[in-house]
Scaffold this motif. Structure first.
Motif, short mmCIF file in Angstrom:
data_model
loop_
_atom_site.label_atom_id
_atom_site.label_comp_id
_atom_site.label_asym_id
_atom_site.label_seq_id
_atom_site.Cartn_x
_atom_site.Cartn_y
_atom_site.Cartn_z
N VAL A 1 23.45 -15.17 12.63
CA VAL A 1 25.45 -14.74 12.20
C VAL A 1 25.65 -16.09 12.29
O VAL A 1 25.16 -16.70 12.69
N LEU A 2 26.05 -16.46 10.51
CA LEU A 2 27.02 -18.05 10.73
C LEU A 2 28.17 -17.80 11.09
O LEU A 2 28.87 -17.73 10.72
N LEU A 3 28.51 -19.04 11.60
CA LEU A 3 29.71 -19.22 12.31
C LEU A 3 30.47 -20.75 11.75
O LEU A 3 30.03 -21.52 12.26
N PRO A 4 31.06 -20.45 10.83
CA PRO A 4 31.31 -22.00 10.19
C PRO A 4 32.08 -23.32 11.31
O PRO A 4 32.73 -24.07 10.75
N ILE A 5 32.69 -22.18 12.19
CA ILE A 5 33.70 -22.69 13.27
C ILE A 5 33.31 -23.21 14.33
O ILE A 5 32.39 -22.05 14.83
N ARG A 6 33.76 -23.82 15.41
CA ARG A 6 32.96 -24.03 16.04
C ARG A 6 34.14 -24.07 17.53
O ARG A 6 34.87 -24.91 18.55
N ALA A 7 35.47 -23.19 17.32
CA ALA A 7 36.01 -22.40 18.77
C ALA A 7 35.95 -22.41 19.55
O ALA A 7 35.99 -22.60 21.17
N ARG A 8 34.95 -22.10 19.66
CA ARG A 8 34.52 -21.27 21.08
C ARG A 8 33.07 -20.85 21.23
O ARG A 8 32.20 -21.23 19.95
N GLU A 9 31.66 -20.55 21.80
CA GLU A 9 31.05 -20.33 21.95
C GLU A 9 30.69 -19.35 22.09
O GLU A 9 30.64 -18.20 22.28
N SER A 10 29.34 -18.59 21.09
CA SER A 10 29.41 -17.55 20.68
C SER A 10 27.62 -16.60 21.59
O SER A 10 27.31 -16.96 20.65
N THR A 11 28.00 -15.89 22.48
CA THR A 11 26.33 -15.70 23.08
C THR A 11 26.40 -13.88 22.65
O THR A 11 27.22 -13.14 23.60
N LEU A 12 25.45 -13.03 21.65
CA LEU A 12 26.06 -11.86 21.75
C LEU A 12 24.29 -11.53 21.63
O LEU A 12 23.23 -11.95 21.18
N PRO A 13 23.64 -10.40 22.45
CA PRO A 13 22.20 -9.23 22.80
C PRO A 13 22.12 -9.66 21.36
O PRO A 13 21.82 -8.73 20.66
N GLY A 14 20.27 -10.34 21.34
CA GLY A 14 19.72 -9.57 19.87
C GLY A 14 20.06 -10.41 19.00
O GLY A 14 20.16 -10.01 17.57
N VAL A 15 21.71 -11.63 18.85
CA VAL A 15 22.10 -11.95 17.98
C VAL A 15 21.61 -13.71 17.78
O VAL A 15 21.55 -13.96 19.13
N VAL A 16 21.23 -13.58 16.99
CA VAL A 16 21.38 -15.70 17.10
C VAL A 16 22.47 -16.01 15.80
O VAL A 16 22.06 -16.06 14.91
N VAL A 17 23.07 -16.73 16.33
CA VAL A 17 24.61 -17.40 15.96
C VAL A 17 24.41 -18.95 15.52
O VAL A 17 23.93 -19.42 16.68
N HIS A 18 24.51 -18.83 13.91
CA HIS A 18 24.41 -20.48 14.05
C HIS A 18 25.35 -21.33 13.47
O HIS A 18 26.44 -20.62 13.24
N ARG A 19 25.31 -22.49 13.71
CA ARG A 19 27.00 -22.78 13.81
C ARG A 19 26.35 -24.44 12.93
O ARG A 19 26.31 -25.65 13.76
N PRO A 20 26.14 -24.46 11.42
CA PRO A 20 25.71 -25.49 10.28
C PRO A 20 26.97 -26.53 10.60
O PRO A 20 28.02 -26.13 10.20
N ARG A 21 26.29 -27.92 10.67
CA ARG A 21 27.40 -28.71 9.76
C ARG A 21 27.37 -29.04 8.86
O ARG A 21 28.16 -29.17 7.85
N ASP A 22 26.16 -27.83 7.69
CA ASP A 22 26.43 -27.97 6.13
C ASP A 22 27.53 -26.83 6.21
O ASP A 22 26.91 -25.99 6.04
N GLY B 1 17.03 -35.06 5.60
CA GLY B 1 17.47 -34.21 7.02
C GLY B 1 18.00 -32.27 7.06
O GLY B 1 18.00 -31.89 8.12
N ARG B 2 18.50 -32.56 5.77
CA ARG B 2 18.87 -30.47 5.34
C ARG B 2 17.64 -29.54 5.88
O ARG B 2 16.95 -30.10 4.85
N HIS B 3 17.18 -28.75 6.65
CA HIS B 3 16.58 -28.62 7.24
C HIS B 3 16.73 -26.98 5.70
O HIS B 3 17.49 -26.41 5.43
N GLY B 4 15.31 -26.59 5.33
CA GLY B 4 15.11 -25.36 3.73
C GLY B 4 15.28 -25.83 3.11
O GLY B 4 14.43 -25.27 1.82
N ILE B 5 15.56 -27.44 2.05
CA ILE B 5 15.74 -28.08 1.22
C ILE B 5 13.81 -27.69 0.52
O ILE B 5 14.00 -27.67 -0.38
N THR B 6 12.86 -28.15 1.99
CA THR B 6 11.37 -28.55 0.70
C THR B 6 11.38 -27.26 1.04
O THR B 6 10.34 -27.36 -0.34
N ALA B 7 11.55 -26.56 1.95
CA ALA B 7 11.36 -24.97 1.17
C ALA B 7 10.63 -24.13 0.05
O ALA B 7 10.57 -24.21 -0.96
N LEU B 8 12.68 -24.60 -0.15
CA LEU B 8 12.71 -23.75 -1.65
C LEU B 8 12.97 -24.88 -2.47
O LEU B 8 12.82 -24.06 -3.47
#
Length: 298
Positions: free
Chosen positions: A147-168, A229-236
């Protein structure tokens, strides 16, 4: 003379005057649907109806993979106390804070993803590996939910879920896939490269073969996200070069562009069709702008 007809009482076969048993079987009683269980349990709770619209709450859950989101339920008249009484009575089963499913509703992949998106917070999107699966890319069943969360209002920790907080934060307009807010396919390719670079060639081949996006559109997303420095660009980028380095694929792409086979030649690629949820939770078709080389956002 006529013999009395054999009787069947509660599944017990009784012999008639002829001495023969009836072969009729009792008709099974159909189980209650999750919807019926939900409504019956609510009625048994004796909750004051007030402004609560049971039918709209039920309709919302049915069009959202059997789930309820407490903020939306409140808009439909379900009070905070009614929510927690429903949880206590097992009319609702909590998955994440403020997210619950109707008791008895089958557990599905889509249900798990939507619950994670709602549980992560406002403006969250299914992303990375999960978005790839929603776009039709084959993924391992043991993948975590991304799950991608574009805002940094609060920390989200959910079991079985990876929460991404990108700068891009480019290309984050949600597209509804199976009524789940999801990153668009071009952003998905970049994000997938950051967590599973080996899977990018297969995902890119699917996106191009299904005509979800064109090679030129992929070049455009590389240019937009390709800062140092953007991860994922090289692979694509590597996957696109390999795809274009395949002569049959190049010939096929050139023939398609020359023939203007995409949307009658008006666009380089066909529109991406998604679903937008209406006020009652129903889904209605929505056409997003085509993912083309001229699109600044997709």
């Amino acid at each position: 003379h006529l013999h009395p007809r054999p009787r069947n009482l509660g599944g017990i076969r009784l012999a008639g005057a002829s001495g023969r048993e009836s072969s009729r079987k009792p008709e099974p009683i159909p189980p209650r649907s999750p919807r019926a269980n939900f409504l019956c349990r609510f009625r048994r709770l004796g909750m004051p109806r007030g402004d609560m619209d049971f039918q709209r709450i039920d309709n919302f859950a049915r069009t959202h993979h059997g789930l309820l989101h407490r903020p939306r339920a409140q808009q439909l008249g379900m009070s905070r106390s009614a929510w927690y009484r429903a949880l206590a009575s097992h009319a609702l089963e909590q998955i994440h804070p403020n997210v619950a499913r109707l008791a008895g509703t089958p557990e599905t992949f889509e249900q798990q993803v939507l619950a994670a998106v709602w549980g992560a917070g406002n403006r969250a999107l299914a992303s990375h590996r999960t978005a790839a699966s929603l776009w039709g890319v084959d993924r391992p069943s043991l993948d975590p939910i991304d799950v991608l969360l574009p805002i940094r209002a609060r920390e989200s920790t959910l079991p079985g879920v990876v929460v991404h907080r990108p700068r891009d934060l480019i290309d984050l307009r949600p597209i509804m896939r199976r009524n789940i807010p999801t990153t668009n396919p071009l952003r998905m390719l970049v994000d997938l490269g950051a967590v599973d670079a080996d899977a990018v060639p297969n995902a890119l081949a699917h996106v191009l073969a299904a005509r979800i996006a064109s090679p030129a559109a992929v070049r455009g997303v590389l240019a937009r996200h390709g800062k140092q420095g953007r991860h994922g660009i090289t692979a694509l980028r590597s996957a696109l070069e390999d795809w274009l380095g395949n002569p049959p694929r190049i010939a096929e792409a050139e023939a398609e562009f020359a023939a203007g086979r995409f949307d009658g030649g008006a666009e380089v690629v066909p529109p991406v069709l998604g679903e937008a949820a209406d006020d009652d939770g129903g889904a209605k078709a929505r056409t997003h702008s085509a993912i083309s080389p001229t699109s600044s956002r997709s």
